[in-house]
Design an enzyme around this catalytic site. Structure first.
Site, short mmCIF file in Angstrom:
data_model
loop_
_atom_site.label_atom_id
_atom_site.label_comp_id
_atom_site.label_asym_id
_atom_site.label_seq_id
_atom_site.Cartn_x
_atom_site.Cartn_y
_atom_site.Cartn_z
N GLU A 266 0.85 -1.19 0.00
CA GLU A 266 0.00 0.00 0.00
C GLU A 266 0.88 1.24 0.00
O GLU A 266 1.96 1.23 0.61
CB GLU A 266 -0.89 -0.01 1.25
CG GLU A 266 -1.87 -1.19 1.23
CD GLU A 266 -2.79 -1.24 2.44
OE1 GLU A 266 -2.67 -0.38 3.34
OE2 GLU A 266 -3.65 -2.15 2.48
N HIS A 289 -7.86 1.22 2.19
CA HIS A 289 -7.67 0.77 3.58
C HIS A 289 -8.40 1.70 4.58
O HIS A 289 -7.78 2.26 5.49
CB HIS A 289 -6.18 0.69 3.93
CG HIS A 289 -5.92 -0.26 5.06
ND1 HIS A 289 -4.78 -1.01 5.15
CD2 HIS A 289 -6.66 -0.59 6.16
CE1 HIS A 289 -4.82 -1.76 6.25
NE2 HIS A 289 -5.95 -1.51 6.88
P1 NAI Z 1 -9.28 -11.20 15.48
O1 NAI Z 1 -7.90 -11.58 15.81
O2 NAI Z 1 -10.26 -10.89 16.56
O3 NAI Z 1 -9.95 -12.33 14.54
C1 NAI Z 1 -9.27 -13.04 13.56
C2 NAI Z 1 -9.88 -14.44 13.51
O4 NAI Z 1 -9.40 -15.11 12.36
C3 NAI Z 1 -9.51 -15.29 14.71
O5 NAI Z 1 -10.67 -15.86 15.27
C4 NAI Z 1 -8.60 -16.36 14.10
O6 NAI Z 1 -8.67 -17.60 14.79
C5 NAI Z 1 -9.15 -16.45 12.71
N1 NAI Z 1 -8.24 -17.01 11.70
C6 NAI Z 1 -6.92 -16.75 11.53
N2 NAI Z 1 -6.46 -17.42 10.44
C7 NAI Z 1 -7.52 -18.08 9.93
C8 NAI Z 1 -7.67 -18.93 8.81
N3 NAI Z 1 -6.65 -19.22 8.01
N4 NAI Z 1 -8.88 -19.47 8.57
C9 NAI Z 1 -9.93 -19.18 9.39
N5 NAI Z 1 -9.85 -18.39 10.47
C10 NAI Z 1 -8.65 -17.84 10.74
O7 NAI Z 1 -9.15 -9.94 14.50
P2 NAI Z 1 -10.24 -8.82 14.17
O8 NAI Z 1 -10.11 -7.70 15.15
O9 NAI Z 1 -11.56 -9.46 13.99
O10 NAI Z 1 -9.67 -8.30 12.77
C11 NAI Z 1 -9.77 -9.13 11.62
C12 NAI Z 1 -8.91 -8.58 10.50
O11 NAI Z 1 -9.37 -7.28 10.12
C13 NAI Z 1 -7.43 -8.40 10.88
O12 NAI Z 1 -6.64 -8.88 9.82
C14 NAI Z 1 -7.26 -6.90 11.01
O13 NAI Z 1 -5.95 -6.49 10.70
C15 NAI Z 1 -8.24 -6.42 9.95
N6 NAI Z 1 -8.68 -5.03 10.13
C16 NAI Z 1 -8.79 -4.25 9.01
C17 NAI Z 1 -9.20 -2.94 9.10
C18 NAI Z 1 -9.34 -2.10 7.88
O14 NAI Z 1 -9.20 -0.90 7.96
N7 NAI Z 1 -9.62 -2.69 6.74
C19 NAI Z 1 -9.50 -2.31 10.41
C20 NAI Z 1 -9.46 -3.25 11.53
C21 NAI Z 1 -9.04 -4.55 11.36
#
Ligand code: NAI
Length: 406
Positions: A266, A289
């Site tokens: 990015e 983003h």
């Molecule tokens: P989190 O850590 O609470 O949840 C992630 C989940 O994905 C966990 O339950 C984990 O076990 C699961 N997981 C990991 N690898 C996996 C796989 N290969 N297959 C299935 N499940 C898998 O994270 P949260 O807070 O829910 O955030 C999720 C994503 O969103 C993160 O990557 C974060 O960086 C991104 N994000 C993006 C934003 C944006 O501006 N677009 C803003 C905030 C978060």
């Protein structure tokens, strides 16, 4: 929040942190100064002299060199989600906990995902693009409601679970796949495999974390397994999706459309060039983003992080610290609290208690938590404690830091 009873401390906030943060910290008795941008390593080292509390966002690089030079630094607030910009180990070794705001923008991401689903399922994006070119394409063909459609959520964490609840409220049928055992909320159902989710979902929304194993989690084989005409959304991490494979699936008509907010590389700043295999496709909603970028999220961060910083300064609580043993502590009532941070080697707790016993100090409560590197011991003692005890505690070998809270 009560006034801090510790000596007046100084806080430095960088990078235009939401004004609620400065307000909250000054109301609690801190002297707050602000610099509206990130500082270079040299400038930061200079500015941190005499500073106990540092607040940054994603652009300030808190390197080991900075941390080691910052003699007075007691605690760091990352007013954002990520902490990659901070040398967390260096902070831990210096006894400096780091707090961030892991949930502050969860709702913002979820709302955007829902909005994208509606726009894409209804074909609004393609029709808007046509109309921009002067083409009046008023057709109900391929325009569908969300109600009754199956949403497959990959990654059922903070964001995935909240999306699950709101999507059900819109009448969607929710299934999810997570590599860990997760409690199903509402009527959502877990899929045993990713394959099961991909083959049956009308919309696939990805919310996994950015661990290295998730690189190219979605490539040609995964898109191939999805339903004909499905919608694909990625608001998680750029590395998770192979964008060439996604472009092929969209061009071949295998997927109806996609929304992509995060990219493998990015631009560093506004105005820097951006390139992607997805550029120019009418059925792809591209956003820079911004999944978590809302005024509400910034405001949430502006209150959440200061509360964590103040709870640490005032009570020693390290609950949700990203680099420190997590201890949630009761408030202090008419006592002193001795905070001892040390390298995690055997025998230190006994040494602390020897010192306290030799000074005949009345211990009313003690809490201990360790991680692989650091031990964190909190001892509540009577009002009439002996000043010399602090020096004696500091002299225990492998001690990193001692603080007394009043
Ligand atoms: P989190 O850590 O609470 O949840 C992630 C989940 O994905 C966990 O339950 C984990 O076990 C699961 N997981 C990991 N690898 C996996 C796989 N290969 N297959 C299935 N499940 C898998 O994270 P949260 O807070 O829910 O955030 C999720 C994503 O969103 C993160 O990557 C974060 O960086 C991104 N994000 C993006 C934003 C944006 O501006 N677009 C803003 C905030 C978060």
């Amino acid at each position: 929040m009560a006034e801090l009873h510790t000596p007046r401390r100084r806080a430095l906030l960088l990078e235009r942190i939401h004004p609620t943060a400065a307000k909250r910290l000054s109301e609690a008795g801190l002297e707050v100064s602000e610099v509206p941008r990130a500082l270079s390593e040299e400038a930061l080292i200079k500015e941190l002299q005499g500073i106990s509390v540092l607040g940054i966002r994603s652009k300030t690089q808190l390197t080991r060199r900075v941390v080691e030079a910052a003699e007075d630094l007691t605690v760091v607030g990352a007013f954002c989600i990520g902490t990659n910009q901070i040398d967390l180990h260096a902070c831990m070794e210096r006894g400096v906990p780091v707090f961030n705001a892991p949930y502050a923008n969860t709702r913002s991401v979820v709302e955007l995902a829902l909005g994208q689903m509606i726009i894409l399922m209804r074909g609004v994006l393609e029709k808007s693009n046509l109309l921009h070119r002067g083409r009046w394409y008023k057709s109900s063909g391929r325009a569908r409601e969300l109600r009754g459609k199956r949403l497959g959520i990959v990654g059922y964490g903070n964001i995935g679970t909240q999306l699950s609840i709101l999507a059900e409220a819109l009448g969607m049928e929710v299934v999810y796949y997570d590599i860990e055992e997760k409690l199903a909320l509402g009527n959502a159902k877990p899929c045993r495999t990713l394959d099961e989710l991909l083959r049956t979902s009308d919309v696939v929304s990805v919310h996994v974390d950015g661990r290295p194993g998730n690189r190219d989690l979605f490539g040609a084989p995964e898109f191939e397994r999805m339903k004909e005409g499905a919608v694909f959304i990625n608001l998680s991490r750029g590395i998770v999706v192979n964008l060439e494979a996604l472009r092929d699936a969209l061009e071949e008509g295998k997927l109806k459309s996609a929304a992509v907010d995060v990219f493998p590389t990015e631009p560093g700043a506004d105005g820097d060039a951006f390139d992607s295999p997805l550029l120019g496709l009418d059925n792809v909603l591209l956003t820079p983003h911004i999944g978590g970028s809302t005024e509400e999220a910034q405001e949430n961060i502006g209150t959440f992080v200061p509360d964590k910083l103040l709870n640490y300064l005032e009570w020693g609580s390290t609950s949700l610290a990203v680099n420190f043993p997590n201890l949630q502590l009761p408030e202090l009532r008419g006592e002193h609290r001795v905070v001892h941070i040390h390298e995690n080697v055997p025998g230190i707790l006994a040494r602390i208690n020897q010192v306290l016993a030799s000074r005949e100090m009345n211990v009313s409560g003690q809490y201990l938590k360790t991680n692989e590197k650091v031990g964190y011991v909190i001892t509540d003692v009577g009002r009439d404690y002996n000043e010399g005890v602090v020096q004696e505690l500091e002299e225990i070998p492998r001690t990193i830091r001692v603080r007394v809270l009043y």
